[in-house]
Scaffold this active site. Sequence first.
Site, PDB file in Angstrom:
ATOM      1  N   SER A  41       0.833  -1.195   0.000  1.00 33.22           N
ATOM      2  CA  SER A  41       0.000   0.000   0.000  1.00 33.22           C
ATOM      3  C   SER A  41       0.870   1.248   0.000  1.00 33.22           C
ATOM      4  O   SER A  41       2.010   1.228   0.481  1.00 33.22           O
ATOM      5  CB  SER A  41      -0.923   0.012   1.229  1.00 33.22           C
ATOM      6  N   ASP A  42       0.324   2.320  -0.558  1.00 33.27           N
ATOM      7  CA  ASP A  42       1.028   3.602  -0.526  1.00 33.27           C
ATOM      8  C   ASP A  42      -0.003   4.718  -0.477  1.00 33.27           C
ATOM      9  O   ASP A  42      -1.070   4.612  -1.086  1.00 33.27           O
ATOM     10  CB  ASP A  42       1.924   3.773  -1.757  1.00 33.27           C
ATOM     11  N   THR A  43       0.323   5.776   0.265  1.00 36.11           N
ATOM     12  CA  THR A  43      -0.586   6.910   0.419  1.00 36.11           C
ATOM     13  C   THR A  43       0.136   8.211   0.112  1.00 36.11           C
ATOM     14  O   THR A  43       1.260   8.421   0.561  1.00 36.11           O
ATOM     15  CB  THR A  43      -1.141   6.977   1.863  1.00 36.11           C
TER      16      THR A  43
END
Length: 200
Positions: free
Chosen positions: A68-70
């Site tokens: 995941s990446d934000t």
Amino acid sequence: MASVILASASPRRSELLEQIGVRFSVQPAHIDETPRTAEMPGDYVERLAREKALAVAISFPGKLVLGSDTSVVLNAAILGKPSNEREAKAMLAKLSGTTHQVMTAIALAQGGHCETCLVTTQVTFRCLSDDEIAAYVATGEPMDKAGSYGIQGLGGIFVKELKGSYSAVVGLPLQETAALLASAGCPVWKHWPSSRESQS
């Protein structure tokens, strides 16, 4: 449930996975997170999520790996994690009184196969005073967070309105994560504990 690996050291993502009953281990991915020339923010976060998941999956054949990446995006520009207090204050001043996007991508890899999903949430900040920005930065909370704030922490008082996924802003969109796991044959609800006592 098949063994799930979270390719992230984020305690917030671990807490969110635990919230929906996923049993998992943590194996942080180490990749180059430099944006490519002219890369759009959505493409960037989706690429990083995919690369994180695949980087770990190659060492754990047969296991499901969640990456995941934000990113916080204001006027099409990515606001990453601040490198110092001055940068954190400048970011928060930019976000003050404006609406920005929080883009979180998730990727589920198994072997060389990878499915991804991008979730965009609109977040509006009320106007912030210089004094409260300074007080917030002094707590240290902004220093390891994209956009210099944590909605699940003290920074939650800055949010005037949110349209989209709250959990995605924290770091992992729960509905989409559960859907990816279900599509891989691992519906999370099948492993929830029951409060009913077994009958003899």
